[in-house]
Design a protein around this motif. Sequence first.
Motif, PDB file in Angstrom:
ATOM      1  N   PHE A   1      -7.431  22.654 146.740  1.00  0.00           N
ATOM      2  CA  PHE A   1      -7.249  23.290 145.615  1.00  0.00           C
ATOM      3  C   PHE A   1      -5.633  23.559 145.648  1.00  0.00           C
ATOM      4  O   PHE A   1      -4.944  23.679 144.644  1.00  0.00           O
ATOM      5  CB  PHE A   1      -7.807  24.610 145.526  1.00  0.00           C
ATOM      6  N   VAL A   2      -4.977  24.086 146.731  1.00  0.00           N
ATOM      7  CA  VAL A   2      -3.511  23.948 146.918  1.00  0.00           C
ATOM      8  C   VAL A   2      -2.913  22.713 146.455  1.00  0.00           C
ATOM      9  O   VAL A   2      -1.961  22.791 145.831  1.00  0.00           O
ATOM     10  CB  VAL A   2      -3.244  24.398 148.327  1.00  0.00           C
ATOM     11  N   CYS A   3      -3.516  21.603 146.930  1.00  0.00           N
ATOM     12  CA  CYS A   3      -2.862  20.264 146.842  1.00  0.00           C
ATOM     13  C   CYS A   3      -2.869  19.778 145.177  1.00  0.00           C
ATOM     14  O   CYS A   3      -2.007  19.327 144.614  1.00  0.00           O
ATOM     15  CB  CYS A   3      -3.593  19.154 147.686  1.00  0.00           C
ATOM     16  N   GLU A   4      -3.963  20.411 144.646  1.00  0.00           N
ATOM     17  CA  GLU A   4      -4.074  20.202 143.194  1.00  0.00           C
ATOM     18  C   GLU A   4      -3.032  20.836 142.501  1.00  0.00           C
ATOM     19  O   GLU A   4      -2.610  20.731 141.517  1.00  0.00           O
ATOM     20  CB  GLU A   4      -5.730  20.363 142.816  1.00  0.00           C
ATOM     21  N   GLY A   5      -2.815  22.506 142.995  1.00  0.00           N
ATOM     22  CA  GLY A   5      -1.822  23.246 142.313  1.00  0.00           C
ATOM     23  C   GLY A   5      -0.558  22.475 142.444  1.00  0.00           C
ATOM     24  O   GLY A   5       0.296  22.468 141.407  1.00  0.00           O
ATOM     25  N   VAL A   6      -0.197  22.239 143.577  1.00  0.00           N
ATOM     26  CA  VAL A   6       1.346  21.564 143.900  1.00  0.00           C
ATOM     27  C   VAL A   6       1.441  20.263 143.013  1.00  0.00           C
ATOM     28  O   VAL A   6       2.497  19.931 142.284  1.00  0.00           O
ATOM     29  CB  VAL A   6       1.288  21.237 145.324  1.00  0.00           C
ATOM     30  N   LEU A   7       0.362  19.391 142.947  1.00  0.00           N
ATOM     31  CA  LEU A   7       0.533  18.238 142.143  1.00  0.00           C
ATOM     32  C   LEU A   7       0.547  18.497 140.652  1.00  0.00           C
ATOM     33  O   LEU A   7       1.507  17.903 139.940  1.00  0.00           O
ATOM     34  CB  LEU A   7      -0.745  17.454 142.227  1.00  0.00           C
ATOM     35  N   GLY A   8      -0.105  19.438 140.353  1.00  0.00           N
ATOM     36  CA  GLY A   8       0.208  19.962 138.710  1.00  0.00           C
ATOM     37  C   GLY A   8       1.394  20.671 138.415  1.00  0.00           C
ATOM     38  O   GLY A   8       2.012  20.266 137.347  1.00  0.00           O
ATOM     39  N   LEU A   9       2.031  21.324 139.249  1.00  0.00           N
ATOM     40  CA  LEU A   9       3.371  21.825 139.244  1.00  0.00           C
ATOM     41  C   LEU A   9       4.659  20.830 139.298  1.00  0.00           C
ATOM     42  O   LEU A   9       5.301  20.866 138.405  1.00  0.00           O
ATOM     43  CB  LEU A   9       3.732  23.073 140.074  1.00  0.00           C
ATOM     44  N   SER A  10       4.369  19.738 140.068  1.00  0.00           N
ATOM     45  CA  SER A  10       5.320  18.571 140.327  1.00  0.00           C
ATOM     46  C   SER A  10       5.318  17.784 139.066  1.00  0.00           C
ATOM     47  O   SER A  10       6.426  17.245 138.235  1.00  0.00           O
ATOM     48  CB  SER A  10       4.959  17.818 141.542  1.00  0.00           C
ATOM     49  N   ILE A  11       4.056  17.617 138.444  1.00  0.00           N
ATOM     50  CA  ILE A  11       3.816  16.833 137.172  1.00  0.00           C
ATOM     51  C   ILE A  11       4.630  18.050 135.889  1.00  0.00           C
ATOM     52  O   ILE A  11       5.198  17.247 135.101  1.00  0.00           O
ATOM     53  CB  ILE A  11       2.333  16.660 136.535  1.00  0.00           C
ATOM     54  N   LEU A  12       4.540  19.265 135.998  1.00  0.00           N
ATOM     55  CA  LEU A  12       5.109  19.942 134.930  1.00  0.00           C
ATOM     56  C   LEU A  12       6.562  19.782 135.187  1.00  0.00           C
ATOM     57  O   LEU A  12       7.405  19.480 133.909  1.00  0.00           O
ATOM     58  CB  LEU A  12       4.732  21.259 135.256  1.00  0.00           C
ATOM     59  N   VAL A  13       7.204  19.840 136.436  1.00  0.00           N
ATOM     60  CA  VAL A  13       8.552  19.724 136.658  1.00  0.00           C
ATOM     61  C   VAL A  13       9.037  18.516 135.888  1.00  0.00           C
ATOM     62  O   VAL A  13      10.079  18.197 135.212  1.00  0.00           O
ATOM     63  CB  VAL A  13       9.091  20.046 137.973  1.00  0.00           C
ATOM     64  N   ILE A  14       8.438  17.386 136.365  1.00  0.00           N
ATOM     65  CA  ILE A  14       9.050  16.014 135.807  1.00  0.00           C
ATOM     66  C   ILE A  14       8.765  15.876 134.360  1.00  0.00           C
ATOM     67  O   ILE A  14       9.813  15.282 133.793  1.00  0.00           O
ATOM     68  CB  ILE A  14       8.074  14.990 136.603  1.00  0.00           C
ATOM     69  N   MET A  15       7.845  16.509 133.744  1.00  0.00           N
ATOM     70  CA  MET A  15       7.679  16.511 132.299  1.00  0.00           C
ATOM     71  C   MET A  15       8.850  17.230 131.484  1.00  0.00           C
ATOM     72  O   MET A  15       9.285  16.617 130.626  1.00  0.00           O
ATOM     73  CB  MET A  15       6.379  16.853 131.734  1.00  0.00           C
ATOM     74  N   ILE A  16       9.086  18.371 132.128  1.00  0.00           N
ATOM     75  CA  ILE A  16      10.130  19.118 131.718  1.00  0.00           C
ATOM     76  C   ILE A  16      11.502  18.327 131.854  1.00  0.00           C
ATOM     77  O   ILE A  16      12.566  18.437 130.826  1.00  0.00           O
ATOM     78  CB  ILE A  16      10.308  20.551 132.270  1.00  0.00           C
ATOM     79  N   ARG A  17      11.926  17.538 132.998  1.00  0.00           N
ATOM     80  CA  ARG A  17      13.054  17.049 133.250  1.00  0.00           C
ATOM     81  C   ARG A  17      13.218  15.884 132.187  1.00  0.00           C
ATOM     82  O   ARG A  17      14.257  15.561 131.715  1.00  0.00           O
ATOM     83  CB  ARG A  17      13.187  16.584 134.649  1.00  0.00           C
ATOM     84  N   PHE A  18      12.037  15.103 132.131  1.00  0.00           N
ATOM     85  CA  PHE A  18      12.323  13.807 131.182  1.00  0.00           C
ATOM     86  C   PHE A  18      12.112  14.225 129.585  1.00  0.00           C
ATOM     87  O   PHE A  18      12.806  13.309 128.932  1.00  0.00           O
ATOM     88  CB  PHE A  18      11.155  12.727 131.742  1.00  0.00           C
ATOM     89  N   HIS A  19      11.279  14.907 129.306  1.00  0.00           N
ATOM     90  CA  HIS A  19      11.098  15.166 127.940  1.00  0.00           C
ATOM     91  C   HIS A  19      11.523  16.503 127.361  1.00  0.00           C
ATOM     92  O   HIS A  19      11.700  16.743 126.187  1.00  0.00           O
ATOM     93  CB  HIS A  19       9.377  15.313 127.660  1.00  0.00           C
ATOM     94  N   GLY A  20      11.934  17.312 128.274  1.00  0.00           N
ATOM     95  CA  GLY A  20      12.642  18.765 127.762  1.00  0.00           C
ATOM     96  C   GLY A  20      11.529  19.832 127.328  1.00  0.00           C
ATOM     97  O   GLY A  20      12.287  20.843 127.175  1.00  0.00           O
ATOM     98  N   ASN A  21      10.577  19.501 127.249  1.00  0.00           N
ATOM     99  CA  ASN A  21       9.368  20.558 126.959  1.00  0.00           C
ATOM    100  C   ASN A  21       8.309  20.137 127.901  1.00  0.00           C
ATOM    101  O   ASN A  21       7.993  19.164 128.471  1.00  0.00           O
ATOM    102  CB  ASN A  21       9.344  20.694 125.582  1.00  0.00           C
ATOM    103  N   ASP A  22       7.251  21.012 127.770  1.00  0.00           N
ATOM    104  CA  ASP A  22       5.890  20.956 128.279  1.00  0.00           C
ATOM    105  C   ASP A  22       4.921  20.779 127.264  1.00  0.00           C
ATOM    106  O   ASP A  22       3.717  20.945 127.521  1.00  0.00           O
ATOM    107  CB  ASP A  22       5.435  22.164 129.243  1.00  0.00           C
ATOM    108  N   TYR A  23       5.141  20.386 125.990  1.00  0.00           N
ATOM    109  CA  TYR A  23       4.237  20.047 124.882  1.00  0.00           C
ATOM    110  C   TYR A  23       3.461  18.794 125.247  1.00  0.00           C
ATOM    111  O   TYR A  23       3.886  17.682 125.567  1.00  0.00           O
ATOM    112  CB  TYR A  23       4.877  19.613 123.509  1.00  0.00           C
ATOM    113  N   LEU A  24       1.960  18.611 125.107  1.00  0.00           N
ATOM    114  CA  LEU A  24       1.362  17.507 125.723  1.00  0.00           C
ATOM    115  C   LEU A  24       1.471  16.521 124.368  1.00  0.00           C
ATOM    116  O   LEU A  24       1.151  15.264 124.759  1.00  0.00           O
ATOM    117  CB  LEU A  24      -0.124  17.954 125.853  1.00  0.00           C
TER     118      LEU A  24
END
Length: 90
Positions: free
Chosen positions: A61-84
Amino acid sequence: MNFFFFFFFFFGLVSLVYIRKHLLLCLLSLEFIVLSLLLMVFKVCLSFVSFYLYVMFMTFFVCEGVLGLSILVIMIRFHGNDYLSSIYLW
């Protein structure tokens, strides 16, 4: 007491289905589901006196949380927001 765990799990699933606009809100509802599952596993581990399963689930579950946060950071860096809706899946 088991009713509360299933209520938490169901409430997490309902919030995941109805709140799908932001990735952060989806991750929060997934973590709520994970927390309810972790509480269920803890109750099972208390009755069988074996906490190896609990530690293994906590690790996943910790690995799942870290993976989700890393996807969130990458998405915000490339797209500028977290809208799906801002990413193109197909």
